[in-house]
Write a protein that holds these residues in place. Structure first.
Motif, PDB file in Angstrom:
ATOM      1  N   LYS B  96      41.677  28.941  38.866  1.00  0.00           N
ATOM      2  CA  LYS B  96      41.061  27.606  38.759  1.00  0.00           C
ATOM      3  C   LYS B  96      39.662  27.596  39.361  1.00  0.00           C
ATOM      4  N   LYS B  97      39.415  28.453  40.328  1.00  0.00           N
ATOM      5  CA  LYS B  97      38.101  28.509  40.986  1.00  0.00           C
ATOM      6  C   LYS B  97      36.998  28.859  39.995  1.00  0.00           C
ATOM      7  N   VAL B  98      37.355  29.577  38.931  1.00  0.00           N
ATOM      8  CA  VAL B  98      36.346  29.965  37.938  1.00  0.00           C
ATOM      9  C   VAL B  98      36.486  29.113  36.675  1.00  0.00           C
ATOM     10  N   LYS B  99      37.061  27.927  36.835  1.00  0.00           N
ATOM     11  CA  LYS B  99      37.195  26.955  35.733  1.00  0.00           C
ATOM     12  C   LYS B  99      37.953  27.548  34.540  1.00  0.00           C
ATOM     13  N   ALA B 100      38.877  28.443  34.833  1.00  0.00           N
ATOM     14  CA  ALA B 100      39.725  29.058  33.803  1.00  0.00           C
ATOM     15  C   ALA B 100      38.914  29.826  32.760  1.00  0.00           C
ATOM     16  N   ASP B 101      37.735  30.292  33.154  1.00  0.00           N
ATOM     17  CA  ASP B 101      36.944  31.137  32.258  1.00  0.00           C
ATOM     18  C   ASP B 101      37.631  32.507  32.170  1.00  0.00           C
ATOM     19  N   PRO B 102      37.901  33.025  30.953  1.00  0.00           N
ATOM     20  CA  PRO B 102      38.702  34.264  30.834  1.00  0.00           C
ATOM     21  C   PRO B 102      38.125  35.454  31.611  1.00  0.00           C
ATOM     22  N   TRP B 103      36.812  35.684  31.520  1.00  0.00           N
ATOM     23  CA  TRP B 103      36.230  36.814  32.260  1.00  0.00           C
ATOM     24  C   TRP B 103      36.271  36.533  33.765  1.00  0.00           C
ATOM     25  N   GLY B 104      35.988  35.306  34.130  1.00  0.00           N
ATOM     26  CA  GLY B 104      36.032  34.930  35.547  1.00  0.00           C
ATOM     27  C   GLY B 104      37.420  35.152  36.126  1.00  0.00           C
ATOM     28  N   ILE B 105      38.439  34.808  35.342  1.00  0.00           N
ATOM     29  CA  ILE B 105      39.821  34.998  35.814  1.00  0.00           C
ATOM     30  C   ILE B 105      40.108  36.489  35.996  1.00  0.00           C
ATOM     31  N   LEU B 106      39.620  37.296  35.050  1.00  0.00           N
ATOM     32  CA  LEU B 106      39.848  38.742  35.162  1.00  0.00           C
ATOM     33  C   LEU B 106      39.261  39.261  36.478  1.00  0.00           C
ATOM     34  N   VAL B 107      38.044  38.823  36.780  1.00  0.00           N
ATOM     35  CA  VAL B 107      37.383  39.277  38.015  1.00  0.00           C
ATOM     36  C   VAL B 107      38.139  38.757  39.241  1.00  0.00           C
ATOM     37  N   MET B 108      38.499  37.491  39.210  1.00  0.00           N
ATOM     38  CA  MET B 108      39.168  36.897  40.372  1.00  0.00           C
ATOM     39  C   MET B 108      40.537  37.541  40.625  1.00  0.00           C
ATOM     40  N   LEU B 109      41.291  37.753  39.546  1.00  0.00           N
ATOM     41  CA  LEU B 109      42.613  38.370  39.726  1.00  0.00           C
ATOM     42  C   LEU B 109      42.481  39.820  40.196  1.00  0.00           C
ATOM     43  N   ALA B 110      41.409  40.479  39.773  1.00  0.00           N
ATOM     44  CA  ALA B 110      41.162  41.845  40.263  1.00  0.00           C
ATOM     45  C   ALA B 110      40.863  41.803  41.764  1.00  0.00           C
ATOM     46  N   LEU B 111      40.070  40.823  42.173  1.00  0.00           N
ATOM     47  CA  LEU B 111      39.730  40.707  43.599  1.00  0.00           C
ATOM     48  C   LEU B 111      40.966  40.368  44.431  1.00  0.00           C
ATOM     49  N   VAL B 112      41.773  39.438  43.913  1.00  0.00           N
ATOM     50  CA  VAL B 112      43.003  39.066  44.630  1.00  0.00           C
ATOM     51  C   VAL B 112      43.928  40.274  44.738  1.00  0.00           C
ATOM     52  N   THR B 113      44.053  41.014  43.634  1.00  0.00           N
ATOM     53  CA  THR B 113      44.916  42.202  43.638  1.00  0.00           C
ATOM     54  C   THR B 113      44.409  43.228  44.648  1.00  0.00           C
ATOM     55  N   ALA B 114      43.102  43.448  44.642  1.00  0.00           N
ATOM     56  CA  ALA B 114      42.528  44.440  45.573  1.00  0.00           C
ATOM     57  C   ALA B 114      42.737  44.003  47.018  1.00  0.00           C
ATOM     58  N   LEU B 115      42.506  42.720  47.262  1.00  0.00           N
ATOM     59  CA  LEU B 115      42.654  42.204  48.629  1.00  0.00           C
ATOM     60  C   LEU B 115      44.107  42.324  49.112  1.00  0.00           C
ATOM     61  N   LEU B 116      45.029  41.902  48.258  1.00  0.00           N
ATOM     62  CA  LEU B 116      46.443  41.987  48.644  1.00  0.00           C
ATOM     63  C   LEU B 116      46.875  43.448  48.814  1.00  0.00           C
ATOM     64  N   SER B 117      46.382  44.309  47.920  1.00  0.00           N
ATOM     65  CA  SER B 117      46.768  45.727  47.998  1.00  0.00           C
ATOM     66  C   SER B 117      46.253  46.389  49.266  1.00  0.00           C
ATOM     67  N   ALA B 118      45.166  45.852  49.813  1.00  0.00           N
ATOM     68  CA  ALA B 118      44.634  46.417  51.051  1.00  0.00           C
ATOM     69  C   ALA B 118      45.596  46.183  52.217  1.00  0.00           C
ATOM     70  N   PHE B 119      46.447  45.169  52.086  1.00  0.00           N
ATOM     71  CA  PHE B 119      47.345  44.835  53.199  1.00  0.00           C
ATOM     72  C   PHE B 119      48.826  44.986  52.858  1.00  0.00           C
ATOM     73  N   LEU B 120      49.141  44.987  51.563  1.00  0.00           N
ATOM     74  CA  LEU B 120      50.542  45.156  51.148  1.00  0.00           C
ATOM     75  C   LEU B 120      50.629  46.422  50.309  1.00  0.00           C
ATOM     76  N   ASP B 121      51.845  46.844  50.006  1.00  0.00           N
ATOM     77  CA  ASP B 121      51.911  48.024  49.154  1.00  0.00           C
ATOM     78  C   ASP B 121      51.576  47.616  47.715  1.00  0.00           C
ATOM     79  N   ASN B 122      51.049  48.584  46.974  1.00  0.00           N
ATOM     80  CA  ASN B 122      50.492  48.291  45.654  1.00  0.00           C
ATOM     81  C   ASN B 122      51.541  47.792  44.662  1.00  0.00           C
ATOM     82  N   VAL B 123      52.735  48.355  44.750  1.00  0.00           N
ATOM     83  CA  VAL B 123      53.776  47.941  43.806  1.00  0.00           C
ATOM     84  C   VAL B 123      54.136  46.470  44.020  1.00  0.00           C
TER      85      VAL B 123
END
Lengths: 155, 445
Positions: B96-123
């Protein structure tokens, strides 16, 4: 006296869907007659599987909640009835076979009566009776058919 | 000590060759996946001890309990935290932060995934983010492929950033004594560059073509992320404990504590908060449910593997291999670092990076005398970490998270084939290693 079987309590003329019919037709049957599942047969009357009322829900629910390891909470999605209607309209002219479930339990016509009742009790829905050799659909056993048959014996 | 030396011959074999043969067989069986990897590792460890390559005492000494404790503690914390729905909240919020723009969502979900993976296991991370991704892409009527592809990359890249992000880092940190802060200082900067650089080809490949209708974007914007939170009590408790645990990792070294102590203590506190003041029976049920989420297969795999590798180490096989490797690189630190970086990346793209790293750690340790002591090995450790973690992006079998995402995509009706994934992923993985090469060279050599 020979033991009674599934054949004695089945409805030999059940409502069926042809493999070529559309989802719209299947949904119409389910909504009009309040069936929970309807057998689907090919052009030779061979049993293929069932079209179940659960499929109606599957058609309008997102894939992300239906798959294994999918979402278990979608309270954050605020789709309206209009959204669901639109989703259903997108697939309603597709063949009913996209909703075919071939894993439903079936009975052989010579299944003993009590065994038939046990299967009915365990599956909790009408059970198709299928000839094991030809796969021909011979009938359907439902709660109502069994109830009618038992009450008729008493009379 | 003399009494603990291996016998001169084992079944007529030199112990070095016997241990090497058992190790090779273990590797092959793990790679072929015909037998569960925990069974393979435990059997191999048993063979090593029963055959006399090492004693039980030596076997226990070879097990890195710091790694096992850290993994177990974090698994318990994540098992309880995920019940709160906070990870789904983050994914929806970011969309929602990127107004549901498809490319923006791709970037945001990649960032969220990377951030979470830095602290949790990747699976765990991809198991939590991928279903939300599938929901959003279904709503937007766009292909989930570029999203899931990028999340695979983001999970492996993000996991490289910290001590606790990926098992190879946990093993390296524990074996060498590097702290949480060491990993953040030495790896996080290059990880950020790699993540940003990865998004460029993803944009050129897919991003430019991602479009969604205004009405579909409106439906995503109508998601109420607050409803994703299923248990506010668990949310507050778990985020508080997680914050203290991460702060504990940062402060562990000055306090003279090991990360495993911090993680296991955090897990115990969270179990207490999650279960008290329920009845004894409910507590048993709650604790049992949390401990069931612990990946025991992974832990027992580690346990057996540590013993197998320690046996190999005791026979002198790894020292010989280290000497051979040094003869190839001419004893040059820079060349050795590059061989480790690129070799680890290529190896990790096709084999499990856990046994690879478990074997390479004693191998690198054995190089210390050549390079003037353990302090001088730092470029090699960071090369191993970057190569082993980022190399997992090379193919679909390179990391567990890759296979998990591919499986989920398939169940949702979108196939990620080995070939199509490798064709795009392998060059991207090489790009990340090229960036790492530059980083290692400029900063440490």
């Amino acid at each position: 006296m020979p033991g009674q079987t599934a054949r004695d309590v089945m409805d030999p003329h059940p409502t069926v869907l042809g493999a070529g019919e559309t989802l719209a037709k299947g949904i119409e049957y389910i909504m009009d007659k309040r069936f929970r599942n309807i057998p689907i047969v090919d052009e030779h009357g061979r049993y293929l599987g069932v079209f179940g009322v659960n499929c109606l829900l599957r058609l309008v629910l997102p894939q992300a909640v239906l798959m294994e390891d999918g979402l278990t909470n979608i309270a954050f999605v605020s789709d309206t009835l209009q959204d669901l209607r639109r989703r259903l309209q997108e697939v309603i002219h597709q063949p009913v076979t996209i909703c075919l479930s071939d894993e439903a339990t079936v009975l052989a016509p010579d299944t003993p009566l009590l065994e038939t009742l046990l299967v009915l009790y365990q599956t909790r829905r009408s059970v198709p009776v299928v000839d094991p050799a030809s796969r021909a659909l011979l009938g359907v056993v439902s709660y109502w058919d069994v109830g009618r048959a038992i009450l008729a014996q008493e009379l | 000590m003399h009494a603990e030396a291996p016998p001169a011959l084992i079944f007529g074999w030199d112990p070095l060759w016997f241990a090497t043969a058992v190790f090779a067989a273990t590797y092959i069986l793990v790679m072929t996946e015909r037998i569960n990897r925990a069974i393979v590792a435990m059997l191999a460890a048993g063979v090593m001890v029963l055959a006399g390559v090492l004693t039980q005492k030596q076997a226990v000494a070879g097990v890195d309990f710091n790694t096992l404790g850290l993994l177990t503690g974090m698994m318990v914390i994540v098992a309880i935290t995920r019940k709160s729905g906070v990870f789904q909240y983050l994914a929806v919020w970011s969309a929602k932060k990127v107004k549901a723009d498809p490319w923006g969502i791709l970037v945001m979900l990649a960032l969220v995934t990377a951030l979470l993976s830095a602290f949790l296991d990747n699976v765990t991370t991809v198991l939590l983010v991928a279903p939300v991704t599938l929901l959003i892409t279904e709503t937007l009527k766009v292909s989930p492929y570029p999203y899931l592809f990028t999340q695979i990359f983001a999970s492996n890249i993000g996991g490289t950033a910290t001590l606790i992000g990926d098992p190879p880092n946990i093993m390296i940190g524990s074996a060498v004594g590097y702290t949480f802060n060491d990993f953040v200082i030495h790896l996080t900067p290059v990880v950020l560059v790699v993540l940003a650089a990865t998004l460029v080809p993803v944009y050129l490949l897919w991003g430019r073509t991602l479009h969604a209708a205004a009405d579909d974007r409106r439906r995503v914007m109508e998601y109420n992320e607050r409803e994703a939170i299923t248990d506010r009590r668990v949310l507050v408790q778990s985020l508080t404990v997680l914050a203290f645990v991460i702060a504990g990792f940062v402060a562990a070294h000055p306090l003279g504590q090991e990360p495993s102590t911090i993680a296991l203590f955090g897990a115990a506190v969270l179990l207490l908060l999650d279960n008290y003041p329920r009845s004894a029976e409910e507590q048993t049920h709650g604790v049992h449910a949390a401990l069931t989420e612990v990946e025991w297969v992974t832990l027992f795999f580690f346990l057996g593997l540590f013993i197998v590798v320690h046996a190999l180490e005791l026979t002198g096989a790894l020292s010989l291999l280290a000497q051979y490797l040094l003869s190839l690189t001419g004893g040059d630190l820079g060349i050795t670092a590059m061989v480790i970086l690129w070799g680890s990346a290529i190896a990790s793209a096709v084999v499990d990076n856990i046994p690879y790293v478990a074997t390479t750690i004693p191998l690198i340790k054995a190089m210390a005398p050549t390079f003037g002591g353990h302090e001088a090995l730092m470029p090699l450790w960071w090369s191993l970490s970057l190569g082993a973690c980022l190399g997992g992006n090379g193919t679909l079998v390179g990391a567990s998270a890759n296979l998990i995402v591919a499986g989920m995509a398939e169940r949702a009706g979108y196939r990620i084939s080995f070939i199509s994934f490798t064709l795009a992923a392998f060059p991207l993985m090489l790009l990340s290693i090229a960036i790492s090469t530059l980083y290692i060279w400029l900063r440490y050599l």
